[in-house]
Design a protein around this motif. Structure first.
Motif: not given
Length: 509
Positions: A8-13
Motif C-alpha cells: 500500500d502506498d499510504d504510509r498511515s495505512i
C-alpha cells in the motif's frame, strides 16, 4: 500465525495494518508500491499466507499487481483494500480471484477476521483433498451411482431397454428421471431414431395437446398455420412424457388412444394419423391416489405401467454422493474454466454427505456449482457451501404438504435468502455478472431457475400458501406448484404469515 505481505502506498495505512495484525500474532512484511511488493513476493515466494493489496497505487495498480502475483502463485489469497467504491473495480477484483474486498477506512477487527479466514484457506490448499474433479468426462450428462439401489435401476434398464414396451419411471423431483429415459432410448432398437422429451407440467392444457398432437390451421386463436406435433415428428423413435401426472383429462384420453392404436388426430382436424412411437413416462406423484381422486384415468395408468422403474431419492443412496460430487465438480470446473481447482476439502464433503437433499441430485449439482463460484482458491471448503448445507439439515426435511382449499394454510419460507421482493433487480444484475465472469455455458437455464424461485416464493407468500390460488395466478397446475416447492426445498410452516420468513439459518439449493 500467518505471514502477511501488505502492499500500500499510504504510509498511515501500512502502519495501522502492521500494528493491528502484529498484535494478533501475525508476521507482517510491508511494501510501499507494486515493484517492492513483487520483489518481496519473488524473494519469498510461497512463504506468504495472505496478501493485502491497495488498488490505487502509482505506476502499477493493485489489479495489475495481482495478475502478476497470480502468474507466480495461484494459491495465495489476496484481500484488496481501497478507497475506490466503484462496482466495476470490485467486480473485476473478484473476477480475478480475490479472496475478499475491503473499503477504507480499515476496521481492524474485520481485517483480522478476514486474514484469519484467508490464512486458513491457504493452509487448506496445502492439505490432501477429499475429492478431486473427475477427468476425461464425455459431453452430456450421465447417470452416476454404485449403490445397491442404483445397481437395481441399471439392471432394470438393461432388462427392458430392448423390449418395445411402455415404461413408467417413478421418483421424486430432481432424481434424474430423464437420464433413465435417455438410457432406455440409447440401449433400445430405436437408438438411431428421434428422441423427444416433453414436460407435461410446463405447458397449459391446450398448448400441451397441440405440442403432442399438432393442430390444423384455424383450430384456435393464433393457429395461423398447420403444426406437426411431437408424436408425428417422433415416428419410429421414443417420446419421453415427463410429469405425466400433470396432464389434463382431455389429453390423457388422446394419449391413451395413442398407446392402444398408435393413431391420433391433430387439434381441429379430422384426418387420422398413424405413427410408431415408444412412450416412456415419468412422474413424481402418486398416480394411484390420483386415480382414486378422479384426477387420473385408471386405464391410462394400466397402459403406462407396462414396466415400472423406481428411481430412489438421493437420501436413500447417500454412498453415491462422493461419486456425484466428483462428476459435477469435473463438469462444472471445465465449463467454468476453473482449471486450477484441485478438489473438495474434507469438511465440505462431510457437510454434503450429512445433508438430506430434498431436491435430490439436481440440488446437489446446483450446490456444487454455487460452491465453485464462491471458491477463490484451489480447494472447495465448507465455507463455500450455502448456509443451509453447512447448517446440517435445517432444510433437509421434505416440505409439509398444505391443504389447497382447507382452512389450514401456510406461507413458505426460504431461510437466509433475504427479502427477494426488495432486491430482485439488484440480485439479477449481480447473478448475471457473476455467471458471465465465471464463463457460464448454461446461463439461460440458471437465470430462469433464479427467477422461477423468486416468483413462486412471492406468489405463495401472497396467497398465504394456498397452492390452488397460486396455480391460478401463475397459470400452471397444482402439480407443478408441488414439484417446484420440493425442487427448491421451500419450507411450509403451518402458520399464517404476511411476509417472508427469515429464520436464523438455512436456505435451499
Amino acid at each position: 500465525m500467518a505471514r502477511v505481505l501488505v502492499i500500500d502506498d499510504d504510509r498511515s495505512i501500512r502502519h495501522t495494518i502492521d500494528k493491528g495484525l502484529s498484535q494478533a500474532g501475525h508476521a507482517v512484511v510491508l511494501a510501499e508500491n507494486g515493484e517492492q511488493g513483487l520483489l518481496a513476493f519473488g524473494t519469498e515466494s510461497g512463504n506468504f499466507d495472505v496478501l493485502l493489496l491497495d488498488v490505487q497505487m502509482p505506476e502499477m495498480n493493485g489489479l495489475d499487481l495481482f495478475r502478476k502475483v497470480r502468474a507466480v502463485d495461484r494459491k495465495v489469497p489476496a484481500i484488496f483494500i481501497t478507497s475506490d467504491s466503484s462496482s466495476r473495480t470490485t467486480i473485476e477484483a473478484m473476477r480475478l480471484g480475490a479472496f475478499d474486498y475491503l473499503a477504507k477506512p480499515v476496521h481492524l477487527q474485520q481485517l483480522r477476521q478476514l486474514v484469519d479466514s484467508a490464512a486458513a484457506a491457504r493452509r487448506l490448499m496445502e492439505e490432501p483433498v477429499a475429492l478431486s474433479p473427475a477427468e476425461g468426462l464425455e459431453s452430456g450428462e450421465r447417470m452416476i451411482g454404485r449403490s445397491p439401489a442404483m445397481l437395481e435401476v441399471f439392471k432394470a434398464i438393461g432388462r427392458v431397454a430392448a423390449e418395445d414396451v411402455t415404461v413408467l419411471i417413478r421418483g421424486e423431483s430432481g432424481c434424474g428421471k430423464e437420464l433413465v429415459a435417455r438410457a432406455l432410448f440409447e440401449h433400445s432398437e430405436r437408438a438411431n431414431r428421434p428422441f423427444v422429451a416433453v414436460n407435461c407440467a410446463a405447458l397449459p392444457d391446450q398448448l400441451l395437446e397441440s405440442e403432442l398432437f399438432g393442430h390444423e390451421k384455424g383450430a384456435f386463436t393464433g393457429a395461423d398455420r398447420r403444426r406437426t406435433g411431437r408424436f408425428e415428428q417422433c415416428d419410429g423413435g421414443t417420446i419421453f412424457l415427463d410429469e405425466i401426472g400433470d396432464m389434463a383429462p382431455i389429453v390423457q384420453a388422446k394419449v391413451l388412444r395413442m398407446l392402444q392404436e398408435q393413431k391420433f388426430e391433430r387439434v381441429g382436424g379430422n384426418e387420422t394419423i398413424s405413427t410408431d412411437v415408444r412412450i416412456v413416462a415419468a412422474t413424481n406423484r402418486n398416480l394411484e391416489e390420483m386415480v382414486a381422486e378422479g384426477d387420473f384415468r385408471d386405464d391410462l395408468l394400466y397402459r403406462l405401467n407396462g414396466f415400472t422403474i423406481n428411481l430412489p431419492p438421493l437420501r436413500q443412496r447417500a454412498e453415491d454422493i462422493p461419486d456425484l460430487i466428483e462428476y459435477f465438480l469435473g463438469r462444472a470446473s471445465r465449463e467454468m474454466r476453473k482449471s486450477d481447482l484441485v478438489g473438495v476439502a474434507h469438511d465440505a464433503l462431510a457437510a454434503m454427505r450429512a445433508y438430506a437433499w430434498p431436491g435430490n441430485v439436481r440440488q446437489l449439482q446446483s450446490v456444487v456449482r454455487q460452491a465453485i463460484i464462491n471458491t477463490t482458491g484451489t480447494v472447495v471448503d465448507a465455507s463455500a457451501l450455502p448456509e443451509f448445507v453447512r447448517a446440517g439439515g435445517v432444510e433437509s426435511r421434505v416440505p409439509v404438504p398444505v391443504a389447497d382449499e382447507g382452512s389450514e394454510k401456510a406461507a413458505p419460507s426460504q431461510p437466509d435468502s433475504g427479502n427477494a421482493a426488495d432486491g430482485l433487480a439488484l440480485d439479477l444484475e449481480q447473478f448475471v455478472s457473476a455467471r458471465l465472469d465465471a464463463g457460464s455455458v448454461n446461463l439461460y437455464a440458471e437465470l430462469v431457475e433464479q427467477v422461477e424461485r423468486y416468483l413462486l416464493l412471492r406468489v405463495l407468500n401472497a396467497t398465504d400458501g394456498n397452492q390452488s390460488r397460486a396455480a391460478s395466478i401463475l397459470g400452471i397446475t397444482r402439480g407443478k406448484i408441488r414439484d417446484r416447492i420440493a425442487a427448491f426445498g421451500f419450507q411450509l410452516d403451518r402458520k399464517m404469515t404476511s411476509g417472508f420468513d427469515h429464520p436464523a439459518d438455512g436456505e435451499t439449493g
